[in-house]
Design an enzyme around this catalytic site. Structure first.
Site, PDB file in Angstrom:
ATOM      1  N   ASP A  39    -101.054  -6.675 -29.063  1.00  0.00           N
ATOM      2  CA  ASP A  39    -100.732  -5.779 -28.248  1.00  0.00           C
ATOM      3  C   ASP A  39     -99.395  -6.499 -27.345  1.00  0.00           C
ATOM      4  OD1 ASP A  39    -102.746  -4.102 -28.756  1.00  0.00           O
ATOM      5  OD2 ASP A  39    -104.112  -5.019 -27.139  1.00  0.00           O
ATOM      6  N   TYR A  67    -108.106 -17.407 -30.727  1.00  0.00           N
ATOM      7  CA  TYR A  67    -107.368 -17.053 -29.663  1.00  0.00           C
ATOM      8  C   TYR A  67    -107.667 -17.782 -28.663  1.00  0.00           C
ATOM      9  CZ  TYR A  67    -106.714 -12.334 -31.905  1.00  0.00           C
ATOM     10  OH  TYR A  67    -106.393 -11.477 -33.021  1.00  0.00           O
ATOM     11  N   ASP A  81    -107.985  -4.595 -20.014  1.00  0.00           N
ATOM     12  CA  ASP A  81    -106.886  -5.725 -19.476  1.00  0.00           C
ATOM     13  C   ASP A  81    -106.185  -5.465 -18.418  1.00  0.00           C
ATOM     14  OD1 ASP A  81    -104.735  -4.027 -20.018  1.00  0.00           O
ATOM     15  OD2 ASP A  81    -104.747  -4.819 -22.309  1.00  0.00           O
ATOM     16  N   ARG A 172    -110.139  -7.963 -25.798  1.00  0.00           N
ATOM     17  CA  ARG A 172    -110.289  -7.675 -24.164  1.00  0.00           C
ATOM     18  C   ARG A 172    -111.609  -6.748 -24.058  1.00  0.00           C
ATOM     19  NH1 ARG A 172    -107.370  -2.142 -25.373  1.00  0.00           N
ATOM     20  NH2 ARG A 172    -106.601  -2.443 -27.404  1.00  0.00           N
TER      21      ARG A 172
END
Length: 291
Positions: A39, A67, A81, A172
């Site tokens: 994103d 991540y 988010d 998220r």
């Protein structure tokens, strides 16, 4: 023509498609694709496949990812988010021990409901298009695997997490679900991908540097890793000239090589294909040689 894989350290504000569109001009090719969408909010490892390497994108779809993310507690948004519309906010009074106590339920094989703001399709329509139109539809929970979920730091209002997960995992949504489990809500405030498959941040070049080098007339093809770097987990075998000819013609041949998947090379060391040996025969899974 440029061929290979370049691992980009994607900056915030760019979509994955923005990156590939820009690199299409840098490498002067129409054949380009990326391995795993990030994103605009997210940064980090974005493997980009150039030229013949695009034939390998399908093998990257199942790559595991690692991540680092920041979970903001006490806030929920429509996008899950901090870029989204705030739906609720509350004060948070959690100890680190209370926070850590919920993490075990998010490790291992779990079910995750994809977010409305995602590119998944329901009845032929992308979820984010429906979401932007103010519609919400039922989504089927999907199985994912969280191999590792570690809390790197905790401030009471935010937690920095390291997540090693399977394909299809929405970080998220993981942040949102952890917030719900704690009873205070939560959303993702930051996301950085530090590894995708075999590619790490150490392997990656910042997009800004690549573009600057290209504008300065430097040879940016030096940043391309060979196509076979995608298959480093498989052993390599070298064929004879006769066997090489058979592979190039798409023909299987008998072999006494142990059953398995292999990187296959010509006598001169040229990467030819990803192949499989089974029942005494070697067959091509996907070829990568230049025609």
């Amino acid at each position: 023509m440029a061929n290979g894989i370049i691992s980009i350290d994607k900056p915030q504000g760019w979509t994955s498609q923005d990156v590939t569109s820009r690199l299409r001009r840098v490498f002067n090719t129409r054949r380009i694709g990326h391995g795993g969408t990030l994103d605009p909010l997210a940064t980090g490892v974005l493997p980009v496949f150039v030229g013949r390497a695009t034939r390998g994108v399908e093998f990257f779809e199942h790559a595991e990812k690692i991540y680092e993310t920041v979970l903001r507690l006490g806030m929920t948004t429509d996008t899950e988010d901090i870029t989204g519309k705030v739906l609720s906010e509350q004060e948070v009074h959690l100890t680190q021990e209370e926070f850590l106590s919920v993490l075990p339920r998010f490790r291992g094989e779990i079910l995750q409901v994809p977010p409305m703001y995602s590119a998944l399709k329901v009845n032929g329509k992308k979820l984010y298009d429906l979401a932007r139109a103010g519609k919400e539809v039922e989504r089927t929970p999907r199985p994912i695997t969280v191999f590792e979920l570690e809390c790197l730091s905790f401030s009471g209002q935010e937690a920095r997490l390291r997540v090693h997960c399977s394909k299809g995992t929405y970080i998220r949504t993981l942040c949102k679900d952890i917030g719900e489990a704690l009873g205070c809500g939560g959303c993702m405030a930051e996301l950085r991908r530090i590894q995708a498959g075999n590619y790490t941040l150490q392997d990656s070049i910042p997009l800004k540097k690549l573009l600057e080098d290209s504008e300065n007339g430097e040879n940016v093809e030096c940043y391309l890793r060979p196509v076979d770097s995608l298959f480093e987990q498989y052993p390599a075998i070298t064929l004879t000239e006769k066997q090489t000819a058979r592979v190039k013609n798409g023909n299987a041949f008998s072999t006494n090589i142990k059953e398995g998947t292999y990187r296959v090379y010509s006598p001169s060391g040229v990467f030819l294909a990803l192949c499989r040996t089974e029942n005494g025969m070697l067959t091509t899974i996907k070829s990568f040689f230049e025609v």
